[in-house]
Design a protein around this motif. Structure first.
Motif, PDB file in Angstrom:
ATOM      1  N   CYS A 178       0.831  -1.207   0.000  1.00 11.00           N
ATOM      2  CA  CYS A 178       0.000   0.000   0.000  1.00 11.00           C
ATOM      3  C   CYS A 178       0.865   1.256   0.000  1.00 11.00           C
ATOM      4  N   ARG A 179       1.877   1.288   0.850  1.00 10.52           N
ATOM      5  CA  ARG A 179       2.749   2.464   0.890  1.00 10.52           C
ATOM      6  C   ARG A 179       3.464   2.674  -0.438  1.00 10.52           C
ATOM      7  N   ALA A 180       3.790   1.587  -1.112  1.00 10.39           N
ATOM      8  CA  ALA A 180       4.445   1.704  -2.414  1.00 10.39           C
ATOM      9  C   ALA A 180       3.554   2.401  -3.437  1.00 10.39           C
ATOM     10  N   LEU A 181       2.243   2.411  -3.180  1.00 11.91           N
ATOM     11  CA  LEU A 181       1.286   3.094  -4.046  1.00 11.91           C
ATOM     12  C   LEU A 181       0.903   4.464  -3.499  1.00 11.91           C
ATOM     13  N   SER A 182       1.648   4.953  -2.510  1.00 10.31           N
ATOM     14  CA  SER A 182       1.395   6.240  -1.850  1.00 10.31           C
ATOM     15  C   SER A 182       0.075   6.267  -1.092  1.00 10.31           C
ATOM     16  N   ILE A 183      -0.308   5.094  -0.555  1.00 10.71           N
ATOM     17  CA  ILE A 183      -1.468   4.998   0.324  1.00 10.71           C
ATOM     18  C   ILE A 183      -0.960   4.779   1.755  1.00 10.71           C
ATOM     19  N   PRO A 184      -1.243   5.686   2.691  1.00  9.72           N
ATOM     20  CA  PRO A 184      -0.789   5.467   4.070  1.00  9.72           C
ATOM     21  C   PRO A 184      -1.346   4.159   4.621  1.00  9.72           C
ATOM     22  N   ALA A 185      -0.494   3.404   5.308  1.00 10.77           N
ATOM     23  CA  ALA A 185      -0.918   2.130   5.902  1.00 10.77           C
ATOM     24  C   ALA A 185      -0.209   1.954   7.233  1.00 10.77           C
ATOM     25  N   ARG A 186      -0.947   1.437   8.222  1.00  8.15           N
ATOM     26  CA  ARG A 186      -0.382   1.267   9.565  1.00  8.15           C
ATOM     27  C   ARG A 186      -0.773  -0.095  10.121  1.00  8.15           C
ATOM     28  N   MET A 187       0.069  -0.624  10.999  1.00  8.35           N
ATOM     29  CA  MET A 187      -0.207  -1.899  11.642  1.00  8.35           C
ATOM     30  C   MET A 187      -1.065  -1.687  12.879  1.00  8.35           C
ATOM     31  N   VAL A 188      -1.935  -2.663  13.136  1.00 12.69           N
ATOM     32  CA  VAL A 188      -2.781  -2.648  14.323  1.00 12.69           C
ATOM     33  C   VAL A 188      -2.635  -3.993  15.032  1.00 12.69           C
ATOM     34  N   VAL A 189      -2.504  -3.968  16.346  1.00  8.74           N
ATOM     35  CA  VAL A 189      -2.513  -5.176  17.166  1.00  8.74           C
ATOM     36  C   VAL A 189      -3.671  -5.079  18.140  1.00  8.74           C
ATOM     37  N   GLY A 190      -4.388  -6.187  18.296  1.00 12.22           N
ATOM     38  CA  GLY A 190      -5.515  -6.171  19.217  1.00 12.22           C
ATOM     39  C   GLY A 190      -6.192  -7.518  19.307  1.00 12.22           C
ATOM     40  N   TYR A 191      -7.488  -7.495  19.527  1.00 14.22           N
ATOM     41  CA  TYR A 191      -8.285  -8.706  19.683  1.00 14.22           C
ATOM     42  C   TYR A 191      -9.275  -8.804  18.516  1.00 14.22           C
ATOM     43  N   LEU A 192      -9.551 -10.031  18.084  1.00 12.88           N
ATOM     44  CA  LEU A 192     -10.593 -10.301  17.100  1.00 12.88           C
ATOM     45  C   LEU A 192     -11.507 -11.368  17.681  1.00 12.88           C
ATOM     46  N   GLU A 193     -12.755 -11.018  17.850  1.00  7.57           N
ATOM     47  CA  GLU A 193     -13.718 -11.887  18.535  1.00  7.57           C
ATOM     48  C   GLU A 193     -13.837 -13.264  17.891  1.00  7.57           C
ATOM     49  N   THR A 194     -13.760 -13.343  16.565  1.00  7.71           N
ATOM     50  CA  THR A 194     -13.993 -14.602  15.850  1.00  7.71           C
ATOM     51  C   THR A 194     -12.714 -15.396  15.587  1.00  7.71           C
ATOM     52  N   LEU A 195     -11.578 -14.940  16.110  1.00  6.11           N
ATOM     53  CA  LEU A 195     -10.300 -15.579  15.783  1.00  6.11           C
ATOM     54  C   LEU A 195     -10.211 -16.997  16.335  1.00  6.11           C
ATOM     55  N   GLU A 196      -9.693 -17.908  15.505  1.00  7.66           N
ATOM     56  CA  GLU A 196      -9.426 -19.290  15.908  1.00  7.66           C
ATOM     57  C   GLU A 196      -8.061 -19.703  15.378  1.00  7.66           C
ATOM     58  N   PRO A 197      -7.165 -20.215  16.271  1.00  5.27           N
ATOM     59  CA  PRO A 197      -7.287 -20.264  17.730  1.00  5.27           C
ATOM     60  C   PRO A 197      -7.152 -18.867  18.329  1.00  5.27           C
ATOM     61  N   MET A 198      -7.676 -18.685  19.525  1.00  2.00           N
ATOM     62  CA  MET A 198      -7.690 -17.370  20.147  1.00  2.00           C
ATOM     63  C   MET A 198      -6.286 -16.939  20.555  1.00  2.00           C
ATOM     64  N   ASP A 199      -5.959 -15.704  20.225  1.00  2.00           N
ATOM     65  CA  ASP A 199      -4.669 -15.105  20.544  1.00  2.00           C
ATOM     66  C   ASP A 199      -4.826 -13.617  20.283  1.00  2.00           C
ATOM     67  N   LEU A 200      -3.812 -12.836  20.603  1.00  2.80           N
ATOM     68  CA  LEU A 200      -3.793 -11.472  20.100  1.00  2.80           C
ATOM     69  C   LEU A 200      -3.583 -11.533  18.589  1.00  2.80           C
ATOM     70  N   HIS A 201      -4.055 -10.520  17.896  1.00  5.34           N
ATOM     71  CA  HIS A 201      -4.103 -10.574  16.435  1.00  5.34           C
ATOM     72  C   HIS A 201      -3.526  -9.296  15.844  1.00  5.34           C
ATOM     73  N   ALA A 202      -3.036  -9.390  14.611  1.00  9.29           N
ATOM     74  CA  ALA A 202      -2.510  -8.225  13.895  1.00  9.29           C
ATOM     75  C   ALA A 202      -3.187  -8.109  12.538  1.00  9.29           C
ATOM     76  N   TRP A 203      -3.503  -6.883  12.158  1.00  8.37           N
ATOM     77  CA  TRP A 203      -4.018  -6.585  10.825  1.00  8.37           C
ATOM     78  C   TRP A 203      -3.482  -5.216  10.441  1.00  8.37           C
ATOM     79  N   PHE A 204      -3.977  -4.640   9.336  1.00 11.99           N
ATOM     80  CA  PHE A 204      -3.520  -3.300   9.005  1.00 11.99           C
ATOM     81  C   PHE A 204      -4.686  -2.425   8.583  1.00 11.99           C
ATOM     82  N   GLU A 205      -4.450  -1.122   8.638  1.00 12.40           N
ATOM     83  CA  GLU A 205      -5.426  -0.148   8.178  1.00 12.40           C
ATOM     84  C   GLU A 205      -4.791   0.715   7.107  1.00 12.40           C
TER      85      GLU A 205
END
Length: 265
Positions: A178-205
């Motif tokens: 995304c950044r290579a296309l000049s679109i700002p992108a950031r990492m997010v760490v948190g919880y996802l209710e539907t995640l299997e197996p349950m753990d902390l999770h990472a995605w991006f915005e």
């Protein structure tokens, strides 16, 4: 929806050890913290500050011996993350100042090395949200999500050479493209209710159409409540705990999240 989430960290500390923690969610447009508990055992003094990305961080010195950190909270979030196919690309000169750090290459997101690849992936796609979605689809189709398999943090370039990866590393690749296309992108760490197996999770915005939108290469859809704990340029900025000095042993980590009725306090 209302969620109750908790995280327990238990350590065996050889000597008094400084820690930097990032375990508290903050209220904002996408989530509202109704009640929170933060317990250190044994009890020690801690100092909280806000880092350059707005994260709530805690500093403390853990005493030698058994030491645990338990956080829990009730929080209101949406039951599905917003999507916006067709949301427009914002030229760099029109971006808000606070988004600009998320355009630059970072330690684990070498966006300057993905210009050609990213451009080829999105050829013929309307600039903005649809380009981000195309990148996520590419990652999902070429790299298998393998939770628990990657203990060592790897960069986007390294992820791009693999056939399986963890959520953190798949997010790195999405951010770099995304950044290579000049679109700002950031990492997010948190919880996802539907995640299997349950753990902390990472995605991006990614920032398109005048706001941040969630993208998650590990999931087929954006269903499920998400709780953001930390934002940053990449994994180097969003570690839930960092210890300094003599290495310590993480004895146990337990993460849980469940839907609850709207609380009455």
């Amino acid at each position: 929806m209302w969620l109750h989430a908790s995280c327990l960290l238990e350590f065996d500390i050889p000597v008094d050890t400084p820690f930097l923690l990032m375990l508290r969610p903050r209220s904002g447009n996408q989530q509202w913290v109704g009640r929170e508990q933060y317990v250190l055992t044994p009890s020690v003094s801690a100092v909280e500050f806000t880092d350059p990305f707005g994260n709530l961080c805690q500093r403390l010195v853990a005493p030698a011996g058994e030491f645990s950190i338990k956080t829990s909270f009730d929080i209101q979030v949406a039951d599905v993350s917003d999507s916006a196919p067709g949301a427009y690309f914002i030229p760099v000169e029109q971006l808000p100042d606070e988004t600009l750090p998320f355009l630059l290459p970072s330690r684990y997101c070498e966006s300057d090395r993905f210009s050609q690849m990213a451009s080829s992936l999105v050829e013929g796609v309307a600039p903005g949200y649809d380009q981000c979605a195309k990148i996520v689809n590419y990652i999902r189709e070429t790299i298998t999500y393998a939770p628990g398999e990657g203990q060592e943090i790897i960069s986007a370039c390294e992820v791009n050479e693999k056939t399986q990866a963890v959520c953190r590393d798949m997010a790195h690749l999405g951010i770099a493209c995304c950044r290579a296309l000049s679109i700002p992108a950031r990492m997010v760490v948190g919880y996802l209710e539907t995640l299997e197996p349950m753990d902390l999770h990472a995605w991006f915005e990614a920032y398109v159409g005048g706001r941040w939108y969630v993208f998650d290469p590990t999931q087929d859809n954006l269903q499920g409540g998400r709780v953001a704990i930390a934002y940053g340029r990449d994994a180097a900025d969003v570690a839930i705990y960092t210890q300094f000095g003599t290495p310590v042993d993480l004895q146990q980590m337990q993460v849980s999240i469940e839907q609850i009725p709207a609380p009455v306090y």
